[in-house]
Enzyme design. Structure first.
Site, PDB file in Angstrom:
ATOM      1  N   ALA A 244       0.799  -1.231   0.000  1.00 48.44           N
ATOM      2  CA  ALA A 244       0.000   0.000   0.000  1.00 48.44           C
ATOM      3  C   ALA A 244       0.831   1.281   0.000  1.00 48.44           C
ATOM      4  CB  ALA A 244      -0.997   0.044   1.159  1.00 48.44           C
ATOM      5  N   ALA A 245       2.147   1.170  -0.091  1.00 46.00           N
ATOM      6  CA  ALA A 245       2.975   2.385  -0.093  1.00 46.00           C
ATOM      7  C   ALA A 245       2.661   3.267  -1.306  1.00 46.00           C
ATOM      8  CB  ALA A 245       4.450   2.009  -0.071  1.00 46.00           C
ATOM      9  N   GLY A 246       2.641   2.650  -2.491  1.00 50.45           N
ATOM     10  CA  GLY A 246       2.331   3.412  -3.698  1.00 50.45           C
ATOM     11  C   GLY A 246       0.920   3.960  -3.697  1.00 50.45           C
ATOM     12  N   ASP A 247      -0.019   3.192  -3.171  1.00 46.78           N
ATOM     13  CA  ASP A 247      -1.413   3.643  -3.104  1.00 46.78           C
ATOM     14  C   ASP A 247      -1.566   4.798  -2.120  1.00 46.78           C
ATOM     15  OD1 ASP A 247      -2.124   1.603  -4.877  1.00 46.78           O
ATOM     16  OD2 ASP A 247      -2.428   0.179  -3.245  1.00 46.78           O
TER      17      ASP A 247
END
Length: 310
Positions: free
Chosen positions: A252-255
């Site tokens: 979920a880092a990119g999200d």
């Protein structure tokens, strides 16, 4: 002014399998732990925007099951309007199975389920929601034709569109690119889309110009733990460094980056560098915690981390 953000995308329940390393073919490994959390790239981005302070709505589909009810409650608890999430009896709620190793790296298997039944009619039913947005975001975990319909409606109402090119497709339709104001690939996706190997600023500019030629007003190329490069035009571009932290789980880092960015960015891109710095900060908090939804920070947490650096 509070940004109004609408996300159209996936809703998954994640099963996280914590392992020492990825197994080799034919190998059996023991797990450290097994946990469950809300996820899906769309839902992650919606929750990131909502927790970061944006007035957020979601367009999506879940199954008529406990996982679906869990996902709707998860978004509601994070200040996301769920009026445009529909329920189907024809498929189960989406799921993802995440293999997380001791270095914080992950491999993910996804069952699309109800996400793949999100239709153009669902988008048309949400036209008022789209029209009342500053930004609309989508990814590639729901049907492409549905994303195209949403972005075309957005442009009809002068709403800015953000295309996160993940999971990486082999090709993006010219129709979707033409209605994507911001395209945000990582360096690998940028190479797939443009044929340019992204290694330095010159190659990032070259890749960005190729995406501009497809219709994008702005290109943001994320480069993992290094940070993000943005290119609006030859007079407005740059690289914003990431924050150095110890990663526990990169899920979920990119999200989080996309959702947090949309909560702060001015529609004319006048604060692009500051909005990316904010998004980098949010992502740096996410990677220090386990799971998708549980790891995404609130506005207060982001502001506290910012204040601690000053």
């Amino acid at each position: 002014m509070t940004n109004r953000v609408t996300v159209i995308g996936s809703l998954n329940v994640d099963t996280i399998l914590t392992i020492p390393r990825l197994p080799k073919p034919g190998e059996t490994l023991s797990m450290h732990d097994q946990t469950f959390a809300g996820g899906g790239k769309g839902a992650n981005q919606g929750i990131a925007a909502g927790r970061a302070g944006a007035e957020t709505a979601f367009i999506g589909k879940v199954g008529d099951d406990e996982n679906g009810r869990f996902m709707i409650n998860s978004l509601t608890d994070s200040n996301v309007n769920v009026d445009q999430i529909s329920v189907t009896k024809d498929a189960k709620t989406g799921q993802a199975f995440i293999l997380l190793d001791d270095n914080g790296q992950n491999s993910i298997l996804v069952y699309g389920g109800a996400n793949q039944q999100l239709t153009v009619d669902d988008v048309k039913a949400a036209e008022d929601t789209i029209a009342n947005s500053d930004f609309i975001i989508t990814q590639f975990e729901t049907p492409v034709e549905t994303a195209e319909a949403a972005f075309k409606l957005a442009k009809k109402h002068n709403v800015m569109t953000i295309l996160n090119t993940a999971p990486a497709p082999e090709k993006i339709s010219a129709e979707l690119l033409a209605v994507s104001d911001i395209i945000s690939p990582n360096e690998t996706e940028a190479q797939t889309l443009t044929g340019v190997e992204v290694t330095d600023e010159a190659s990032m500019i070259e890749a960005a110009n190729k995406l501009h030629a497809s219709g994008a007003k702005c290109v943001i190329i994320t480069v993992g733990a290094k940070g993000a490069f943005y290119h609006v035009n030859d007079d407005n571009y740059g690289f914003v460094d990431a924050f150095r932290v110890k990663a526990v789980d990169t899920t979920a880092a990119g999200d989080t980056f996309i959702g947090a960015l949309s909560s702060q960015l001015n529609p004319d891109f006048s604060n692009m560098a500051a909005a990316i710095r904010f998004a980098n900060r949010a992502s740096s908090i996410t990677v220090q915690r386990l799971g998708a939804h549980p790891s995404i920070p609130t506005l207060a947490e982001i502001q506290t981390a910012e204040a601690a650096d000053k």
